[in-house]
Design a protein around this motif. Sequence first.
Motif, PDB file in Angstrom:
ATOM      1  N   SER A 165      49.373  85.447   1.822  1.00  7.15           N
ATOM      2  CA  SER A 165      48.507  85.706   0.668  1.00  7.15           C
ATOM      3  C   SER A 165      49.238  85.418  -0.641  1.00  7.15           C
ATOM      4  CB  SER A 165      48.026  87.166   0.686  1.00  7.15           C
ATOM      5  OG  SER A 165      47.289  87.440   1.851  1.00  7.15           O
ATOM      6  N   HIS A 166      50.504  85.869  -0.716  1.00  5.87           N
ATOM      7  CA  HIS A 166      51.312  85.594  -1.917  1.00  5.87           C
ATOM      8  C   HIS A 166      51.428  84.095  -2.152  1.00  5.87           C
ATOM      9  CE1 HIS A 166      53.600  89.703  -2.133  1.00  5.87           C
ATOM     10  NE2 HIS A 166      52.286  89.837  -2.083  1.00  5.87           N
ATOM     11  N   THR A 168      45.712  94.674   2.922  1.00  7.67           N
ATOM     12  CA  THR A 168      46.597  94.643   4.082  1.00  7.67           C
ATOM     13  C   THR A 168      48.005  95.098   3.745  1.00  7.67           C
ATOM     14  OG1 THR A 168      47.478  93.211   5.843  1.00  7.67           O
ATOM     15  CG2 THR A 168      47.230  92.236   3.668  1.00  7.67           C
ATOM     16  N   ASP A 169      48.692  95.599   4.771  1.00  8.26           N
ATOM     17  CA  ASP A 169      50.114  95.904   4.648  1.00  8.26           C
ATOM     18  C   ASP A 169      50.922  95.131   5.692  1.00  8.26           C
ATOM     19  OD1 ASP A 169      49.289  97.202   6.916  1.00  8.26           O
ATOM     20  OD2 ASP A 169      49.882  99.212   6.278  1.00  8.26           O
ATOM     21  N   ARG A 217      50.735  89.322   4.175  1.00  7.82           N
ATOM     22  CA  ARG A 217      51.077  89.475   2.762  1.00  7.82           C
ATOM     23  C   ARG A 217      51.835  88.259   2.246  1.00  7.82           C
ATOM     24  NH1 ARG A 217      50.933  94.534   0.463  1.00  7.82           N
ATOM     25  NH2 ARG A 217      52.745  94.033  -0.836  1.00  7.82           N
ATOM     26  N   ASP A 276      50.515  91.310  -5.635  1.00  5.58           N
ATOM     27  CA  ASP A 276      50.360  92.601  -4.962  1.00  5.58           C
ATOM     28  C   ASP A 276      49.213  93.422  -5.536  1.00  5.58           C
ATOM     29  OD1 ASP A 276      52.347  92.237  -3.109  1.00  5.58           O
ATOM     30  OD2 ASP A 276      53.929  93.125  -4.347  1.00  5.58           O
ATOM     31  N   VAL A 324      46.579  91.954  -3.142  1.00  4.79           N
ATOM     32  CA  VAL A 324      46.881  91.978  -1.707  1.00  4.79           C
ATOM     33  C   VAL A 324      46.957  93.403  -1.171  1.00  4.79           C
ATOM     34  CG1 VAL A 324      48.565  91.298   0.053  1.00  4.79           C
ATOM     35  CG2 VAL A 324      48.073  89.762  -1.864  1.00  4.79           C
ATOM     36  N   ASN A 325      47.480  94.332  -1.985  1.00  5.78           N
ATOM     37  CA  ASN A 325      47.629  95.719  -1.528  1.00  5.78           C
ATOM     38  C   ASN A 325      46.306  96.373  -1.171  1.00  5.78           C
ATOM     39  OD1 ASN A 325      50.385  95.601  -1.823  1.00  5.78           O
ATOM     40  ND2 ASN A 325      50.431  96.634  -3.806  1.00  5.78           N
TER      41      ASN A 325
END
Length: 480
Positions: free
Chosen positions: A378-379, A369-370, A375, A362, A365-366
């Motif tokens: 991406s994780h 995008t939300d 997400r 995060d 990623v934060n």
Amino acid sequence: MSDIAEVPVDEQERPLPSPPQPEKSALTDGPILRTLLSLAWPNVIGLSAGTCVVIAETSYIGRLGVESLAAMALVFPCVILMMTMSGGAMGGAVASAIARALGAGDRERAGTLAAHALLIGISFGLVFMVGMLVFGPRLLELLGGRGNVLTQAIAYTQVFFGGAVLPWLLNTMAGVLRGTGNMKLPSLLMLNSAVWQILLGGTLGLGLGPVPQFGMRGVAAGALMAYTANIGVMSWYLFSGRARVVPKLRGLRIQWAMFFDILKVGAIACFSPLQSVLTISIFTHMLAKFGTAILAGYGVGARLEFLLTSIAFSFGIACVPMVGMAIGAGCVARARRIAWIAGVTAFVAVGAPACLVAIFPDLWVNIFTDNVAVRAASHQYLSTVGPFYAFFGLATTMYFSSQGAAKVIGPVLAQTARLIYSAACGWWLSTHDATAQSFFWLAASSMVMLGLLSCFSVVLTRWGPRGSTAVIRPALSTGD
């Protein structure tokens, strides 16, 4: 009567010219790790500034509309290919040739090499200019450009690649300076260029204040203006005698051996960024079938790779003059120690932040995008691939160290092996209905493969001369 020819007395007493002596400096005699870090930190700042330009351009191009963003995505691989070829591949080859000449104490040769390097940079810039102006529209169409997206991509291409000589000339000059061990000025100018690219590109592209909106053409023109200003500063520095090497343009006689000394490294090294772009394109194409969320998640991870590449390149570029001067001075053992110390340092410098992001995705990623689906993808990508980015840092330093030693074919073949491995395994996974996670593991394993093969190539490649022959000076004699 003696059959030995008489030698005039003045010729007998005239001393034989002594060969150039290796220059003493921190690069050839100083502590390796401390010198490496002192050369690398300016590069981190300069290359990170380039990353900021990409982020800023994405931001203000996005204000021009979705079609403009798509057009930039279409052109971006071509831009990156040219910049990495001119800066990393050929620029590294120029730095290597200059450093080897200085390491041997031959400043005359270094100045001649610098002049020939400028001719090479101009020639390659003209090739890119003509190639993209003539074949660029068709290439962009083959890459998927259609309608207004294609029109805007062509508009950017016509301006940016119409001035392709400028980035080639700028990166060649930077290579000359880096070959002398001067990392600060090229990095400072990269930072300066980044600031002006953002200001000029945004102003001309969006039409801020009294300036009309030129769209994609304005964004490209802003970059060329920034390059032109930096070329002026670097030219003044090089030709004013402030650098250790002054390009010898006046009365220059073309020497093919000088071209060969640079191109034997640079021409081969250019295949590395080409193969890297192809590998990324293959992964993008394979992941596209999983839908927008997976592709976008991979894109977020790729942005992290772009940032980590700046760190890896910073140590790699620092290797070139250190290894090159050691090779020029005949200190092959020191050159190899530099390569391994740099490899371990880059492994840690790239791997540490990558592992941090893999554990806490995060943090990265934060920023972008939300969207829940993006997400999650991406994780998944970052937790799988993140810990293995360290091997990319290792491979990068092996590549640049090999440039310094003028033995670059091994790391380039390692890139070839990675490309073939990614394409073959990707095809097999595609035909067996593999999940996106399998492709992420393929990306991770390809980085490990690249790092290990690059190391093996350095181990197996002879950096020193194949044999040493004692130089015997003839003794003058007056009798049998």
